[in-house]
Design a protein around this motif. Structure first.
Motif, PDB file in Angstrom:
ATOM      1  N   PRO A   1       5.294  -7.042 -33.001  1.00  0.00           N
ATOM      2  CA  PRO A   1       4.612  -6.345 -31.901  1.00  0.00           C
ATOM      3  C   PRO A   1       4.842  -4.830 -32.035  1.00  0.00           C
ATOM      4  O   PRO A   1       5.933  -4.400 -32.386  1.00  0.00           O
ATOM      5  N   ILE A   2       3.817  -4.061 -31.762  1.00  0.00           N
ATOM      6  CA  ILE A   2       3.923  -2.601 -31.862  1.00  0.00           C
ATOM      7  C   ILE A   2       3.319  -1.985 -30.615  1.00  0.00           C
ATOM      8  O   ILE A   2       2.229  -2.364 -30.179  1.00  0.00           O
ATOM      9  N   THR A   3       4.049  -1.019 -30.058  1.00  0.00           N
ATOM     10  CA  THR A   3       3.562  -0.265 -28.910  1.00  0.00           C
ATOM     11  C   THR A   3       3.137   1.109 -29.396  1.00  0.00           C
ATOM     12  O   THR A   3       3.885   1.788 -30.098  1.00  0.00           O
ATOM     13  N   GLY A   4       1.928   1.475 -29.007  1.00  0.00           N
ATOM     14  CA  GLY A   4       1.397   2.763 -29.427  1.00  0.00           C
ATOM     15  C   GLY A   4       0.902   3.577 -28.254  1.00  0.00           C
ATOM     16  O   GLY A   4       0.644   3.050 -27.170  1.00  0.00           O
ATOM     17  N   THR A   5       0.761   4.852 -28.501  1.00  0.00           N
ATOM     18  CA  THR A   5       0.196   5.757 -27.509  1.00  0.00           C
ATOM     19  C   THR A   5      -0.774   6.684 -28.245  1.00  0.00           C
ATOM     20  O   THR A   5      -0.530   7.054 -29.393  1.00  0.00           O
ATOM     21  N   ALA A   6      -1.864   7.015 -27.578  1.00  0.00           N
ATOM     22  CA  ALA A   6      -2.896   7.823 -28.217  1.00  0.00           C
ATOM     23  C   ALA A   6      -2.855   9.262 -27.720  1.00  0.00           C
ATOM     24  O   ALA A   6      -2.711   9.509 -26.523  1.00  0.00           O
ATOM     25  N   THR A   7      -2.969  10.185 -28.650  1.00  0.00           N
ATOM     26  CA  THR A   7      -3.184  11.589 -28.303  1.00  0.00           C
ATOM     27  C   THR A   7      -4.661  11.869 -28.569  1.00  0.00           C
ATOM     28  O   THR A   7      -5.306  11.169 -29.341  1.00  0.00           O
ATOM     29  N   PHE A   8      -5.189  12.888 -27.923  1.00  0.00           N
ATOM     30  CA  PHE A   8      -6.619  13.142 -28.031  1.00  0.00           C
ATOM     31  C   PHE A   8      -6.896  14.629 -28.139  1.00  0.00           C
ATOM     32  O   PHE A   8      -6.059  15.460 -27.817  1.00  0.00           O
TER      33      PHE A   8
ATOM     34  N   CYS B   1      -9.233   5.987 -19.386  1.00  0.00           N
ATOM     35  CA  CYS B   1      -8.993   6.074 -20.826  1.00  0.00           C
ATOM     36  C   CYS B   1      -7.748   5.287 -21.213  1.00  0.00           C
ATOM     37  O   CYS B   1      -6.746   5.319 -20.507  1.00  0.00           O
ATOM     38  N   PHE B   2      -7.817   4.630 -22.350  1.00  0.00           N
ATOM     39  CA  PHE B   2      -6.656   3.910 -22.877  1.00  0.00           C
ATOM     40  C   PHE B   2      -5.526   4.870 -23.237  1.00  0.00           C
ATOM     41  O   PHE B   2      -4.382   4.474 -23.354  1.00  0.00           O
ATOM     42  N   CYS B   3      -5.837   6.147 -23.388  1.00  0.00           N
ATOM     43  CA  CYS B   3      -4.818   7.127 -23.764  1.00  0.00           C
ATOM     44  C   CYS B   3      -3.894   7.466 -22.598  1.00  0.00           C
ATOM     45  O   CYS B   3      -2.879   8.117 -22.793  1.00  0.00           O
TER      46      CYS B   3
ATOM     47  N   LYS C   1     -23.164  27.833 -25.524  1.00  0.00           N
ATOM     48  CA  LYS C   1     -24.526  27.994 -26.060  1.00  0.00           C
ATOM     49  C   LYS C   1     -24.510  27.603 -27.538  1.00  0.00           C
ATOM     50  O   LYS C   1     -23.646  28.009 -28.292  1.00  0.00           O
ATOM     51  N   GLY C   2     -25.466  26.809 -27.921  1.00  0.00           N
ATOM     52  CA  GLY C   2     -25.556  26.378 -29.313  1.00  0.00           C
ATOM     53  C   GLY C   2     -24.752  25.137 -29.638  1.00  0.00           C
ATOM     54  O   GLY C   2     -24.887  24.588 -30.726  1.00  0.00           O
ATOM     55  N   VAL C   3     -23.915  24.685 -28.717  1.00  0.00           N
ATOM     56  CA  VAL C   3     -23.148  23.457 -28.966  1.00  0.00           C
ATOM     57  C   VAL C   3     -24.085  22.268 -28.746  1.00  0.00           C
ATOM     58  O   VAL C   3     -24.667  22.112 -27.672  1.00  0.00           O
ATOM     59  N   GLU C   4     -24.244  21.462 -29.761  1.00  0.00           N
ATOM     60  CA  GLU C   4     -25.108  20.285 -29.666  1.00  0.00           C
ATOM     61  C   GLU C   4     -24.324  18.983 -29.751  1.00  0.00           C
ATOM     62  O   GLU C   4     -24.783  17.958 -29.285  1.00  0.00           O
ATOM     63  N   GLN C   5     -23.136  19.050 -30.383  1.00  0.00           N
ATOM     64  CA  GLN C   5     -22.330  17.840 -30.528  1.00  0.00           C
ATOM     65  C   GLN C   5     -20.887  18.129 -30.137  1.00  0.00           C
ATOM     66  O   GLN C   5     -20.341  19.179 -30.476  1.00  0.00           O
ATOM     67  N   ILE C   6     -20.306  17.181 -29.425  1.00  0.00           N
ATOM     68  CA  ILE C   6     -18.902  17.249 -29.020  1.00  0.00           C
ATOM     69  C   ILE C   6     -18.202  16.065 -29.685  1.00  0.00           C
ATOM     70  O   ILE C   6     -18.703  14.943 -29.632  1.00  0.00           O
ATOM     71  N   THR C   7     -17.059  16.323 -30.298  1.00  0.00           N
ATOM     72  CA  THR C   7     -16.289  15.256 -30.944  1.00  0.00           C
ATOM     73  C   THR C   7     -15.059  14.936 -30.111  1.00  0.00           C
ATOM     74  O   THR C   7     -14.276  15.824 -29.785  1.00  0.00           O
ATOM     75  N   LEU C   8     -14.917  13.668 -29.753  1.00  0.00           N
ATOM     76  CA  LEU C   8     -13.726  13.164 -29.067  1.00  0.00           C
ATOM     77  C   LEU C   8     -12.902  12.436 -30.121  1.00  0.00           C
ATOM     78  O   LEU C   8     -13.346  11.443 -30.689  1.00  0.00           O
TER      79      LEU C   8
END
Length: 190
Positions: free
Chosen positions: A115-122, A138-140, A171-178
């Motif tokens: 078993p492994i416990t994890g935590t997410a950073t974003f 959010c799961f994070c 202005k000019g931002v068309e895509q956001i990356t998560l």
């Protein structure tokens, strides 16, 4: 008039130096929480905002006046070197109307025999979009424990704040990356 002896001056200098060392140590311990607070408040470094359901409802009301502006959202998934999980988005990109709530899913699978416990950073890119990218759920926000071979689907409920339309830096931002990276939780002995 009293004169200060060399011994008294040395004691004062020593106390001053000791006090400065303690102050520097205290600042070292305070630096990380203060930096995290700064990032959460300002969105610096692509730090996303955490929103409530009522915040999201207000954003949806304002979205109607945004004229159907939308962003492409790209979902990215990574694991730390010592994390034996397979972690990926179910859908790599999506298009979301500004102010509208949307949901994305990620899957995680524990490929180890323990078993492994994890935590997410974003993080959010471009950096200036972090202050407008709001996560409602959010799961994070919590640690995730997966049994050997277990696979789960984890949701992210989010929206892009209509205030992004008023920011000249957007202005000019068309895509956001998560982007998420899963790490072993601190107390996980594995």
């Amino acid at each position: 008039m009293a004169t200060i002896t060399l011994e008294d001056r040395n004691k004062r200098t020593m106390l001053f130096g000791f006090g400065m060392a303690l102050a520097m140590l205290g600042m070292g311990y305070a630096a990380v929480p203060l930096y995290n607070l700064f990032c959460r408040v300002t969105g610096f470094g692509g730090t996303t905002q955490v929103a409530s359901e009522s915040d999201a409802a207000l954003a949806e009301q304002f979205a109607a006046s945004a004229g159907g502006v939308s962003y492409s959202i790209r979902f990215d998934a990574n694991t730390a070197r010592n994390m034996p999980w397979e972690f990926k988005p179910v859908q790599v990109t999506d298009t979301v109307a500004i102010g509208q709530r949307d949901m994305a899913f990620y899957t995680a699978r524990n490929n180890s025999d323990a078993p492994i416990t994890g935590t997410a950073t974003f993080n959010v890119e471009p950096e200036q979009a972090g202050r407008y990218f709001n996560k409602i759920q959010c799961f994070c926000f919590t640690e995730q424990t997966l049994q050997p071979g277990e696979e789960i689907r984890m949701p992210v409920l989010y929206y892009v704040d209509p205030a992004a339309l008023d920011d000249p830096n957007m202005k000019g931002v068309e895509q956001i990356t998560l982007s998420y990276t899963f790490h072993r939780a601190d107390q996980d002995p594995s």
